[in-house]
Design a protein around this motif. Structure first.
Motif, mmCIF file in Angstrom:
data_model
loop_
_atom_site.group_PDB
_atom_site.id
_atom_site.type_symbol
_atom_site.label_atom_id
_atom_site.label_comp_id
_atom_site.label_asym_id
_atom_site.label_seq_id
_atom_site.Cartn_x
_atom_site.Cartn_y
_atom_site.Cartn_z
ATOM 1 N N THR A 6 0.827 -1.206 0.000
ATOM 2 C CA THR A 6 0.000 0.000 0.000
ATOM 3 C C THR A 6 0.867 1.265 0.000
ATOM 4 O O THR A 6 0.513 2.258 -0.655
ATOM 5 N N TYR A 29 2.238 1.566 -3.612
ATOM 6 C CA TYR A 29 1.228 2.031 -4.572
ATOM 7 C C TYR A 29 0.955 3.526 -4.409
ATOM 8 O O TYR A 29 0.655 4.224 -5.384
ATOM 9 N N THR A 30 1.056 4.036 -3.189
ATOM 10 C CA THR A 30 0.917 5.476 -2.978
ATOM 11 C C THR A 30 2.032 6.223 -3.698
ATOM 12 O O THR A 30 1.800 7.252 -4.352
ATOM 13 N N GLN A 43 -8.475 7.295 -1.015
ATOM 14 C CA GLN A 43 -8.437 6.013 -0.308
ATOM 15 C C GLN A 43 -9.224 6.053 0.999
ATOM 16 O O GLN A 43 -9.817 5.046 1.397
ATOM 17 N N SER A 59 -11.999 3.358 1.467
ATOM 18 C CA SER A 59 -11.745 2.429 2.574
ATOM 19 C C SER A 59 -12.994 2.163 3.410
ATOM 20 O O SER A 59 -13.012 1.224 4.218
ATOM 21 N N TYR A 66 -4.853 -0.680 -4.375
ATOM 22 C CA TYR A 66 -4.628 -0.333 -2.968
ATOM 23 C C TYR A 66 -5.683 -0.994 -2.088
ATOM 24 O O TYR A 66 -5.368 -1.582 -1.039
ATOM 25 N N GLN A 67 -6.939 -0.904 -2.523
ATOM 26 C CA GLN A 67 -8.024 -1.487 -1.734
ATOM 27 C C GLN A 67 -7.949 -3.012 -1.679
ATOM 28 O O GLN A 67 -8.247 -3.623 -0.644
ATOM 29 N N PHE A 93 -5.342 -4.810 -1.588
ATOM 30 C CA PHE A 93 -4.316 -5.199 -0.613
ATOM 31 C C PHE A 93 -4.597 -4.660 0.790
ATOM 32 O O PHE A 93 -4.095 -5.214 1.780
ATOM 33 N N ALA A 94 -5.385 -3.599 0.893
ATOM 34 C CA ALA A 94 -5.660 -3.018 2.219
ATOM 35 C C ALA A 94 -6.801 -3.714 2.937
ATOM 36 O O ALA A 94 -6.805 -3.785 4.174
ATOM 37 N N VAL A 129 -4.646 4.968 6.389
ATOM 38 C CA VAL A 129 -4.343 5.588 5.096
ATOM 39 C C VAL A 129 -3.407 6.784 5.287
ATOM 40 O O VAL A 129 -2.449 6.962 4.521
ATOM 41 N N THR A 136 0.225 5.509 5.991
ATOM 42 C CA THR A 136 0.909 4.999 4.794
ATOM 43 C C THR A 136 1.294 6.147 3.859
ATOM 44 O O THR A 136 2.362 6.107 3.230
#
Length: 482
Positions: free
Chosen positions: A137, A140-141, A181, A185, A344-345, A347-348, A393, A396
């Protein structure tokens, strides 16, 4: 006699009662474990896998092939694709225990390891999995912000001319990515991510095809031909001897990361319908996902290397410059950003689910943690979910701002997670589930595969750590450098 038989038979007939009918209706709405009936299919599972696999890793493959050359580069890609698919089939069979079809369900990777191996390995799995998910995550950011900066610079050059000083900071784009995100989220769980994964998968195809097309156009456009070789970058010309070794190690890590999705495989499988059997659907989805991504990886990596040669950039889309066709490169970078929003989602969500489940178990009476509120009669709202996911979020995003290293970070994540999560645990659980005798032929070759992958992971980790040390020595936090 006939009348007596008729009487006895009529006494044995059971007419459905209202209670039985109600139970039948409920059984149609719930699965065998009492949870709401799963609706996942081969399409949604394949979309989840492609979203997880075709990510930022594809952008560094031309660079990785440049370090390895025409022989070793494609060979390493093929090897990792086979290993990933093979071990993913073993992991898919481990979803239920003790049997792969009729056993009880396990909802997370840790649950699967607990059911088949137990002991300290459960904790080791948790550390490896969730550290990897957090790292992804953060990565990816970073990558999403790089793509948006490329859009900003491209537009600046187009408006002000190629000699303009176009300096664009990553940090505002990281903040925008974090805000998006925070909103996404609030999607409660993995089961409701299908639409986002399908959109993200389409975006990944779009930017891969654009990158591939631009590479082909660069090759066909004439001009000075990029220098390539069988062994990749040349010692004494492109790099020194030590740099060659470190870069080869790091490129192996990049390729390993490019196939990483075992961390979310169980969560993806837990979204599938129970019929046909989940392990069979997951095997087919893995085949579709890995085959599709391998085709794109070979094309993007090899044609990207042919286009740029031994000077291939770490993010091959940036190698086309910021000039013309600026609109096409802008579109490709926007596709990357949209894809990474969805990835991202993917994996989060396992991280969110793990923390929330633990908190519910520890404080079952807390209304803050367990109470669900309804907004506008359709949207469910939970205070703890809002606060904790928002904090995650933000953390990260801040870490990404402090350490915006791309290639080295990608390689380190891949090296650290590839062996334990993609190779070691799936093989060990298969041996335990199938009761493979110790020192048998199957046991021996599975162990050899496991040990070989351990060596590869260690080598890749060393290369990535060296790259990170080099980046840290020359980096100043929160300073904009283009």
């Amino acid at each position: 006699m006939a009348r007596e038989l008729q009487k006895n038979n009529s006494m044995n007939i059971e007419f459905p009662t209202a209670e039985a009918a109600e139970y039948g209706e409920r059984s149609k709405s719930f699965d065998d474990d009492g949870r709401i009936k799963r609706t996942g299919t081969l399409l949604t599972a394949s979309a989840h896998i492609i979203t997880a696999v075709i990510g930022s890793g594809v952008l560094s493959l031309a660079w990785a092939i440049a370090q390895l050359g025409w022989v070793a580069g494609p060979a390493v890609l093929a090897a990792f694709s086979f290993i990933t698919y093979f071990t993913s089939t073993l992991l898919a069979d481990s979803y239920r225990s003790p049997g792969p079809v009729h056993g009880g369900r396990n909802y997370t990777y840790m649950d699967v390891v607990r059911a088949h191996l137990g002991g300290y390995k459960v904790q080791l799995c948790g550390i490896a999995q969730y550290a990897n998910l957090v790292g992804v995550t953060i990565g990816y950011t970073i990558t999403a912000s790089i793509s948006m900066v490329a859009v900003g610079r491209s537009n600046c050059f187009h408006k002000k001319g190629h000699d303009a000083k176009c300096v664009v900071s990553n940090y505002p784009f990281m903040a925008i990515f974090a805000v998006i995100q925070i909103i996404l989220s609030q999607i409660p769980n993995f089961h409701e991510l299908s639409w986002l994964s399908i959109v993200a998968a389409v975006m990944s195809f779009a930017y891969s095809i654009i990158g591939l097309g631009l590479s082909v156009a660069k090759l066909a456009g004439g001009g000075e031909k990029a220098r390539t070789s069988i062994t990749g970058t040349t010692i004494g010309v492109d790099v020194s001897g030590s740099e060659k070794v470190w870069r080869v190690f790091q490129s192996i890590g990049d390729i390993a990361f490019a196939y990483a999705y075992s961390t979310v495989l169980i969560e993806i499988q837990d979204t599938l319908k129970s019929s046909p059997p989940e392990n069979k659907v997951m095997r087919r989805a893995s085949l579709v996902g890995v085959t599709t991504t391998t085709v794109f990886y070979v094309l993007c990596g090899c044609i990207g290397y042919a286009a740029f040669g031994n000077n291939a950039p770490g993010n091959f889309l940036t190698g086309f410059g910021f000039y013309e066709p600026f609109w096409l490169i802008d579109f490709a970078n926007v596709c990357i950003a949209i894809h990474l929003i969805g990835a991202y989602q993917v994996f989060a969500q396992p991280i969110f689910g793990f923390v929330e489940k633990r908190c519910e178990q520890k404080w079952p009476e807390s209304k803050l943690i367990t109470a669900e509120h309804t907004i506008c009669g359709a949207y469910h709202f939970n205070v703890f979910r809002l606060v904790w996911r928002t904090v995650y979020v933000i953390i990260t995003a801040v870490i990404a701002m402090i350490f915006p290293f791309f290639n080295s970070f990608v390689g380190l994540i891949g090296a650290a997670s590839f062996y334990p999560l993609t190779v070691y645990f799936p093989i060990e659980m298969h041996i335990a589930q199938a009761k493979i005798p110790k020192y048998s032929f199957t046991w021996v070759w599975l162990k050899i595969l496991s040990w070989a992958c351990l060596v590869v992971s260690l080598v890749a980790a060393v290369g990535s750590v060296e790259g990170l040390i080099k980046d840290v020595s020359s980096y100043k936090p929160f300073k904009v450098v283009n």
